[in-house]
Design an enzyme around this catalytic site. Structure first.
Site, PDB file in Angstrom:
ATOM      1  N   TYR A  43      -6.465 -25.680  26.277  1.00 46.71           N
ATOM      2  CA  TYR A  43      -6.086 -24.671  25.281  1.00 46.71           C
ATOM      3  C   TYR A  43      -4.573 -24.625  25.078  1.00 46.71           C
ATOM      4  O   TYR A  43      -4.001 -23.546  24.988  1.00 46.71           O
ATOM      5  CB  TYR A  43      -6.630 -23.298  25.727  1.00 46.71           C
ATOM      6  N   GLU A  64     -15.564 -25.614  35.141  1.00 48.49           N
ATOM      7  CA  GLU A  64     -14.280 -25.034  35.525  1.00 48.49           C
ATOM      8  C   GLU A  64     -14.249 -24.439  36.922  1.00 48.49           C
ATOM      9  O   GLU A  64     -13.972 -23.244  37.093  1.00 48.49           O
ATOM     10  CB  GLU A  64     -13.862 -23.977  34.501  1.00 48.49           C
ATOM     11  N   ASP A 113     -16.835 -15.744  31.214  1.00 50.26           N
ATOM     12  CA  ASP A 113     -16.453 -15.142  29.944  1.00 50.26           C
ATOM     13  C   ASP A 113     -17.669 -14.848  29.056  1.00 50.26           C
ATOM     14  O   ASP A 113     -17.616 -15.053  27.858  1.00 50.26           O
ATOM     15  CB  ASP A 113     -15.506 -16.155  29.255  1.00 50.26           C
ATOM     16  N   GLU A 145     -13.925 -28.634  25.669  1.00 46.44           N
ATOM     17  CA  GLU A 145     -13.569 -27.336  25.062  1.00 46.44           C
ATOM     18  C   GLU A 145     -12.159 -27.409  24.492  1.00 46.44           C
ATOM     19  O   GLU A 145     -11.244 -27.896  25.160  1.00 46.44           O
ATOM     20  CB  GLU A 145     -13.588 -26.205  26.102  1.00 46.44           C
TER      21      GLU A 145
HETATM   22  C1  GCB Z   1     -13.007 -21.738  29.160  1.00 46.45           C
HETATM   23  C2  GCB Z   1     -14.378 -21.422  29.646  1.00 46.45           C
HETATM   24  C3  GCB Z   1     -15.188 -20.640  28.636  1.00 46.45           C
HETATM   25  C4  GCB Z   1     -14.326 -19.585  27.976  1.00 46.45           C
HETATM   26  C5  GCB Z   1     -13.167 -20.275  27.276  1.00 46.45           C
HETATM   27  C6  GCB Z   1     -12.199 -19.290  26.599  1.00 46.45           C
HETATM   28  O1  GCB Z   1     -12.349 -22.604  29.614  1.00 46.45           O
HETATM   29  O2  GCB Z   1     -15.076 -22.564  30.048  1.00 46.45           O
HETATM   30  O3  GCB Z   1     -16.279 -20.057  29.281  1.00 46.45           O
HETATM   31  O4  GCB Z   1     -15.036 -18.788  27.080  1.00 46.45           O
HETATM   32  O5  GCB Z   1     -12.430 -21.001  28.195  1.00 46.45           O
HETATM   33  O6  GCB Z   1     -12.351 -19.037  25.430  1.00 46.45           O
HETATM   34  O7  GCB Z   1     -11.339 -18.776  27.296  1.00 46.45           O
END
Ligand code: GCB
Length: 590
Positions: free
Chosen positions: A468, A408, A168, A504
């Site tokens: 998330y 990941e 990303d 994260e």
């Molecule tokens: C993740 C990744 C990261 C992304 C993030 C996202 O899990 O490790 O590289 O930018 O999610 O914002 O989707």
């Protein structure tokens, strides 16, 4: 090789600045003899990504080859020395010629490489340096690359990004960090590794491992000092490597809030003549995991901070001192105490500042989103080699407490990831890292799609999870997301009994969007999401910290999921605070 420095035995010139530049879309430069010199399309600033500097050449999304050249005057007084060229990082593959002779190639981005050029340059004259750079990644580079046709083969055309990437952030190209010409004496110190082991509250064993470029018998003087010298002794040795062990007393430990550093100087004498010396900053500290906690110098620490990126308007991934200072100043303002170099090694200057400012760093190998359908022997080899090079570069930084050996794996959620092959792969990667450095902790941040049976958990010292819920899963439902997270975290703890770091969590947030109700993309939503997550994390005694994703908004490859950038920054790309920044400052000040 040690980072180049200027002293009585070593010269150093920074040859960053304006270089000449040419795009090679058809990969014909070598056939056409561009290594002998070429007529440039443009000038370009080094360090810096090519992507955001040259709009007239339309390079924002460019993946492929490009060429750099510069005439460098090498002074007469560099004669009778060994001469070297050092690139602090070029992304990704590169090939270097001097005066039309091939000097060497490099296939590891994000890390420095040096070539000896004594035989290639003429002192007292201009010398032509030419470099070709190619930012196309493949199955066996770290990180892995992808081509657009893969998305079709993999039956996931809706995941297709442009430029194609498995991660990303954009696969920017260019000379991303400074370039140096430097000299060493004919007999010189190639490497110094410093290992410390505390023996009391103000004493430590020190093991110095030195490499000298030649097999000789000589003398070394080792000095450690802050304002006063705390250790000064002479050692004799034969060969080209030496292990020297001693103890130091009356030292102040390195820690959060009191990052005490000492200057270590090694001076090399050959036949009673001083031939080289090298100084670096060291700190005495110990890091370990015990039961539910992570201990720094025997005391529990709780990490609060960010996953970051090296990304700034115009500079792209290019190193610049201004954003280095700015980012640390913001991290201090907000009361962060740690960060992860997601998803690749950052410039050494970042780690030096972390040493001086007393931040804990998780230093990451760029094995981001490994796709095990495409992992092969070459991937494993590059991954091990990358780990070795990273540890070689960063081993002496007290701020670095852990290596993240990837990020990941199995983001694509392939069920075959659990058939034993990936476990074997990770076992080898962890073993390799432990053999290289037994003094730091190892981890790999895990994604929801790999879930709680991710083999990386078996080998990690602490568990890192990126989650998330309330964003990608259960969008718009923060409270429910937190409930799901709590269940999963308890399950992970019960299964592995290893402390958990939330590496994260966050939400995309458009600065300036507001709402009274929970509404994704608003500043209030991000602020509440972070607050609720932190509330949960702080209620669990097995949680060792929280790293918000992300410190600042950052550019991404193009996809309908992203409005130019990933907007999960607590600061905008130009580092203005969003609402969540104030919330975090409040929570982290407690
Ligand atoms: C993740 C990744 C990261 C992304 C993030 C996202 O899990 O490790 O590289 O930018 O999610 O914002 O989707």
């Amino acid at each position: 090789m040690l980072k180049p420095r200027l002293n009585n035995h070593r010269n150093l010139i920074d040859i960053s600045g304006i270089w000449k530049f040419k795009i090679d879309k058809n990969n014909e430069g070598e056939k056409k003899g561009w290594n002998e010199g070429f007529s440039a399309d443009s000038e370009i600033a080094v360090p810096g990504s090519w992507n955001e500097q040259l709009d007239n050449l339309d390079l924002l999304h460019y993946v492929g080859k490009a060429w750099y050249t510069k005439d460098i005057f090498v002074p007469k007084n560099f004669k009778d020395k060994k001469l070297w060229i050092r690139f602090d990082s070029v992304d990704y593959h590169s090939k270097v010629w001097i005066n039309d002779r091939l000097v060497g190639t490099n296939d590891f981005g994000y890390l420095p490489f040096d070539f000896e050029i004594t035989e290639f340059v003429q002192c007292g004259k201009e010398n032509l340096i030419v470099l070709s750079v190619d930012n196309q990644l493949s199955d066996d580079t770290i990180p892995q690359g992808i081509n657009t046709h893969y998305y079709v083969d993999e039956k996931r055309p809706r995941d297709e990004t442009f430029p194609a990437a498995r991660f990303d952030f954009p696969p920017n190209g260019g000379i991303h960090r400074p370039v140096y010409i430097y000299t060493t004496s004919l007999i010189f110190i190639e490497d110094i590794a410093v290992k410390t082991k505390l023996t009391g509250p103000s004493s430590s064993k020190v093991l110095l491992q030195l490499n000298i470029n030649e097999n000789i018998s000589c003398e070394l003087v080792v000095n450690i000092s802050d304002n006063n010298s705390i250790f000064n002794e002479k050692f004799k040795y034969n060969g080209n490597s030496a292990d020297i062990e001693f103890e130091v007393n009356n030292i102040d430990l390195w820690g959060l809030g009191n990052p005490n550093l000492y200057k270590l100087t090694v001076t090399l004498f050959n036949e009673n003549e001083e031939v080289d010396s090298y100084s670096l900053q060291i700190g005495f500290r110990e890091i370990e995991v015990k039961n539910k906690q992570i201990l720094l110098n025997g005391k529990p620490v709780y990490m609060q901070g960010f996953g970051k990126h090296e990304d700034f308007p115009v500079f792209g991934k290019g190193f610049n001192y201004q954003s280095l200072v700015k980012d640390f100043s913001l991290m201090k303002w907000i009361k962060a105490n740690s960060f992860r170099t997601s998803h690749y090694p950052y410039a050494e200057e970042v780690l030096e500042m972390a040493d001086r400012e007393g931040f804990l760093v998780i230093d990451e190998v760029p094995a981001v989103s490994l796709d095990f359908r495409k992992v092969n022997g070459g991937t494993l080899k590059s991954h091990k080699e990358f780990t070795k090079k990273l540890i070689a570069r960063d081993k002496n930084h007290p701020s670095v407490i852990a290596w993240a050996l990837g990020n990941e794996p199995n983001l694509v959620g392939n069920p075959d990831y659990f058939n034993g092959e990936a476990e074997k792969y990770w076992k080898e990667i962890f073993q390799n890292a432990r053999e290289l450095d037994s003094t730091r902790l190892l981890t790999v941040p895990n994604c929801q799609k790999a879930g709680i049976n991710d083999p990386v958990f078996l080998f990690s010292d602490f568990i890192s999870i990126n989650r998330y819920y309330g964003w990608y899963e259960h969008p718009g439902q923060i409270e429910y997301g937190v409930e799901v997270l709590e269940k999963e975290m308890d399950e992970i703890w019960n299964k592995y009994h290893k402390p958990i770091l939330m590496t994260e969590f966050g939400t995309d947030t458009i600065a300036g969007e507001h709402s009274i109700s929970d509404q994704m993309f608003t500043e209030e939503y991000q602020s509440k999401f972070i607050e609720k997550y932190i509330e949960l994390l702080r209620s669990k005694d097995y949680v060792i910290g929280e790293h918000v994703w992300n410190f600042a908004d950052f550019r991404t490859p193009q996809h309908f999921r992203r409005v130019i950038m990933n907007r999960k920054g607590v600061f905008t790309r130009t580092r203005e605070p969003k609402l969540a920044a104030f919330k975090l400052k409040e929570l982290w000040s407690k």
